[in-house]
Design a protein around this motif. Structure first.
Motif, PDB file in Angstrom:
ATOM      1  N   ASP A  33       0.848  -1.197   0.000  1.00  0.00           N
ATOM      2  CA  ASP A  33       0.000   0.000   0.000  1.00  0.00           C
ATOM      3  C   ASP A  33       0.888   1.253   0.000  1.00  0.00           C
ATOM      4  O   ASP A  33       2.116   1.171   0.114  1.00  0.00           O
ATOM      5  CB  ASP A  33      -1.002  -0.023   1.164  1.00  0.00           C
ATOM      6  CG  ASP A  33      -0.323   0.018   2.524  1.00  0.00           C
ATOM      7  OD1 ASP A  33       0.809   0.551   2.611  1.00  0.00           O
ATOM      8  OD2 ASP A  33      -0.915  -0.480   3.501  1.00  0.00           O
ATOM      9  N   ARG A  34       0.253   2.391  -0.143  1.00  0.00           N
ATOM     10  CA  ARG A  34       0.987   3.661  -0.279  1.00  0.00           C
ATOM     11  C   ARG A  34       1.923   3.904   0.912  1.00  0.00           C
ATOM     12  O   ARG A  34       3.066   4.320   0.771  1.00  0.00           O
ATOM     13  CB  ARG A  34      -0.049   4.793  -0.382  1.00  0.00           C
ATOM     14  CG  ARG A  34       0.454   6.144  -0.812  1.00  0.00           C
ATOM     15  CD  ARG A  34       0.977   6.139  -2.230  1.00  0.00           C
ATOM     16  NE  ARG A  34       2.424   6.312  -2.278  1.00  0.00           N
ATOM     17  CZ  ARG A  34       3.189   6.083  -3.340  1.00  0.00           C
ATOM     18  NH1 ARG A  34       2.680   5.652  -4.458  1.00  0.00           N
ATOM     19  NH2 ARG A  34       4.486   6.265  -3.289  1.00  0.00           N
ATOM     20  N   SER A  83       1.311  -1.961  -6.326  1.00  0.00           N
ATOM     21  CA  SER A  83       0.147  -1.842  -5.444  1.00  0.00           C
ATOM     22  C   SER A  83      -1.124  -2.347  -6.131  1.00  0.00           C
ATOM     23  O   SER A  83      -2.239  -2.037  -5.710  1.00  0.00           O
ATOM     24  CB  SER A  83      -0.016  -0.404  -4.938  1.00  0.00           C
ATOM     25  OG  SER A  83       0.231   0.494  -5.978  1.00  0.00           O
TER      26      SER A  83
END
Ligand code: SF4
Lengths: 496, 242
Positions: free
Chosen positions: A190-191, A367
């Motif tokens: 994820d980010r 992602s």
């Protein structure tokens, strides 16, 4: 093959045993046979490892393989995790991984290659290289490096830590995670995770570059010696990208002979049995693989960083490619055969991994949400990749119910078996002369073995604390000399 | 409500209704009593002995003992926790529970209860029994190495699926799970992936095929919260999350 493998009348020779070997992963020993004039007549590296693993996974469901088999090792379990995952991809009929799955696995693999190479160079080998092979043994260890070169030691620790963080985020745990599953992966990044890794990546690239500069400086300080030490002429085997690029995760196999001439190229790695065979010898549990077309006598080869950097046409990242070109100048067009060139090549690879990790961190696919692809089940699966120590082959067969019926693992260290033996024979015949045993002299044997970064399996936590005993027995079977190293690292002569 | 019947569990009043066991009332009140063979959907069994509590100084299994007005029940004591740990250790050594390689790890009730009671190592010698894996069914496998004989699958198959496919055979240390089919194999039985019995196993014994390790470390049932917060594995088994 060196004539020092088997002496004519071993019963008439003096026997020296170096056991256990230190600052390598796992347990091994070296035996040397000397005649009464002190000439070495026989030198062998013996390793007892991996007995049983291929056996005890029989009867287990195939989907356990990536998680179970990685327990072979605590240093580069990701290699076994991914090689087994690639084999199970074949079992579940995956034609092509999704881009996210392939890139997450690559990220995991680069992270582990980075941490493994950092561990090997900084923790295990830098003491020999920074202080000299004959430095006092109490000082010639990682603690000595921390005292004398705190910045180098710190960079080594943090490079390794970064690699482990990449592994943790892609597989769930720093050691023995579950990220790669048959047909894909179970998570993407994820980010937040990407930003966390991006934060330090430029620093890692800089330190990777510094590490290459360091090994070059060390190498060129005594260039002639470093070129000659434990050096043997060998064939080289490794994976290669479709376009000849350096490759660690997926590609064909390429082999070159001693002069760099191609023996085979872009060979489908799952058909390794058509090209490579294994020989068994009665004095060691480890097999001796060789290139079938050349035969067991001369068909042995080297794998790992030296072979890969020699074998590839280029690195896809700029800094590593520059360094490859400098490295290859050592042998002006031919393969670099210097055994200590392994260290140099290894650090070029470490630099490559840092660059490749950065590229992947900027790739939106990591992602992604498409994690899996599967097809029709198959009965046989082969997974091949380049582990930090070299080409690693996992080969499994399953029955109709998905239960493992057969397994064959050819690990990197096995691929280098003959080469390590040849290197210690070179060192033994060049350096070990006369009856007087000294620790620095015998450390040279270990320095030669360490260059290959063998994984004799999983005892590194005992590093530096392994007791070492060296005994010299004369032709009549009398013990004439014995050195002992205790758990404190203190060496004493047991017989005077 | 005045007139409500209560008993005292570790100093707290717990309301109960007629016919409730101590476990029923405690679960309804959100109080956790460690257990393995109990699942409120099935007839209580009282066999695993993990839920032993003290009622007015006497040890009883909470899942079978009726709640009684005004009684004092001790669930959380050092002595009971030590006893539970010993029982859990015996379960671990009696089968082959190799958590590091087990796909149920992180979502296994045996492992979770062991962590909850602070069981970190084993004081007994492993039996290392030789047991088999039954992979004959297209949708499920049974790894007998991990069966703890809780009989939840037995009860689910009998009471919900109405198939009566499982039972325990043998006595004492030789007790083992058997399957009702001509060959004794799951694949030759009437078992279906939609059966309740597919979803109640608290350990990694009855498993769906092809889904192992799909849930990443960190997101598995007991990675998120301990067993006293999140509860039994059975409820989770029937969700799509796993
Ligand atoms: S298979 Fe699972 S549910 Fe059935 S008795 Fe064994 S442990 Fe209990």
């Amino acid at each position: 093959m060196s004539s020092l493998e088997t002496a004519d009348h071993p019963e008439k020779l003096n026997r020296v045993v170096i056991e256990p070997l230190t600052r390598v992963e796992g347990h091994g020993k070296v035996t040397l046979l000397q005649d009464n004039d002190g000439h070495i007549r026989q030198a062998r590296l013996h390793i007892v490892e991996f007995r049983g693993f291929e056996k005890f996974i029989q009867g287990r469901p195939y989907w356990e393989l990536p998680v179970l088999v990685q327990r072979l090792c605590g240093i580069c379990p990701v290699s076994h995790h991914l090689a087994a995952a690639k084999a199970t991809d074949m079992l579940v009929g995956t034609q092509q991984l999704t881009p996210t799955a392939e890139k997450i696995r690559r990220l995991m693999h680069y992270g582990q290659t980075m941490q493994s190479h950092a561990l090997h160079f900084f923790h295990l080998c830098s003491p020999d290289l920074l202080f000299g092979f004959d430095d006092e043994v109490r000082h010639r260890n990682i603690v000595g490096v921390i005292e004398d070169y705190p910045e180098i030691a710190r960079q080594g620790v943090l490079l390794r830590k970064y690699g482990q963080e990449v592994i943790r985020l892609t597989s769930g745990k720093r050691i023995h995670g579950t990220g790669a599953i048959p047909g894909g992966v179970n998570k993407s990044l994820d980010r937040h995770e990407i930003d966390y890794l991006l934060k330090d990546i430029d620093q890692m690239i800089r330190w990777g570059k510094d590490a290459v500069e360091l090994i070059k400086r060390i190498f060129f300080e005594h260039e002639a010696y470093h070129l000659a030490f434990a050096t043997i002429d060998s064939n080289m085997l490794g994976m290669i990208g479709d376009n000849g690029a350096f490759e660690l995760y997926a590609g064909g196999l390429r082999a070159r002979d001693r002069d760099g001439k191609l023996l085979f190229d872009h060979v489908d790695a799952t058909r390794y049995t058509d090209y490579i065979r294994e020989e068994v010898k009665n004095w060691t549990y480890m097999k001796f693989p060789f290139i079938d077309s050349i035969g067991p006598e001369n068909g042995w080869y080297r794998v790992g960083p030296l072979a890969r950097v020699n074998n590839c046409d280029f690195f896809a990242t700029p800094l590593a490619e520059n360094e490859r070109q400098v490295f290859r100048q050592l042998a002006s067009g031919k393969p670099v055969q210097a055994t200590l060139g392994y260290h140099w090549a290894r650090l070029i690879e470490l630099l490559y991994c840092t660059e490749a990790i950065k590229e992947l961190l900027h790739d939106p696919d990591i992602s992604g949400t498409e994690l899996m692809s599967r097809g029709e089940m198959q009965g046989c699966g082969v997974g091949v990749l380049e582990a930090p120590r070299g080409t690693l082959i996992h080969h499994y067969e399953i029955d109709d119910e998905g239960i493992v019926t057969r397994a064959n693992l050819i690990v990197s260290t096995t691929n280098n078996n003959q080469a390590m033996n040849e290197s210690i024979r070179q060192v033994a015949s060049t350096w070990l002369d006369g009856n007087e045993l000294t620790e620095p002299l015998l450390n040279q044997i270990e320095v030669a073995i360490r260059a290959y970064d063998p994984c004799l399996s999983c005892a590194t936590h005992a590093m530096g604390k392994m007791p070492l005993e060296i005994t010299l027995v004369n032709a009549k079977g009398e013990v004439i000399d014995r050195l002992e190293k205790g758990a404190t690292g203190l060496i004493r002569r047991a017989l005077v | 409500m005045s007139g409500e019947k209560t008993f005292i569990l570790d100093g707290k009043p717990i309301a109960f209704e007629d016919g409730d066991t101590i476990m029923d009332a405690a679960l309804r009140a959100g109080e956790y009593i460690p257990h393995l063979c109990h699942n409120p959907e099935f007839t209580p069994h009282g066999s695993c002995r993990i839920c032993m509590v003290e009622v007015d100084g006497r040890q009883v299994s909470a899942c079978t003992f009726p709640a009684a007005e005004g009684s004092g029940v001790v669930n959380d004591s050092d002595q009971l926790t030590a006893q539970r740990r010993s029982l859990l250790q015996m379960l671990f050594v009696e089968g082959n529970h190799i958590c590091p390689g087990c796909e149920k790890s992180g979502a296994c009730q045996l492992q979770a209860v062991a962590y909850y009671t602070g069981m970190l190592a084993l004081d007994f010698t492993h039996f290392f029994p030789r047991r088999s894996v039954d992979a004959s069914h297209p949708d499920a496998v049974i790894d007998f190495n991990r069966c703890i004989l809780c009989e939840l699958c037995v009860r689910a198959s009998r009471e919900v699926d109405k198939k009566n496919l499982f039972s325990i055979s043998g006595r004492g240390i030789n007790s083992h799970l058997v399957i009702d089919s001509p060959t004794g194999k799951l694949g030759d039985s009437a078992f279906a992936a939609t059966d309740k019995a597919m979803h109640v196993c608290p350990v990694g014994a009855i498993l769906p095929r092809h889904t192992a390790y799909n849930t990443p470390v960190g997101k598995r049932l007991y990675d998120r919260q301990p067993v006293n917060m999140v509860g039994d594995v059975a409820g989770y088994e029937e969700t799509d999350e796993r």
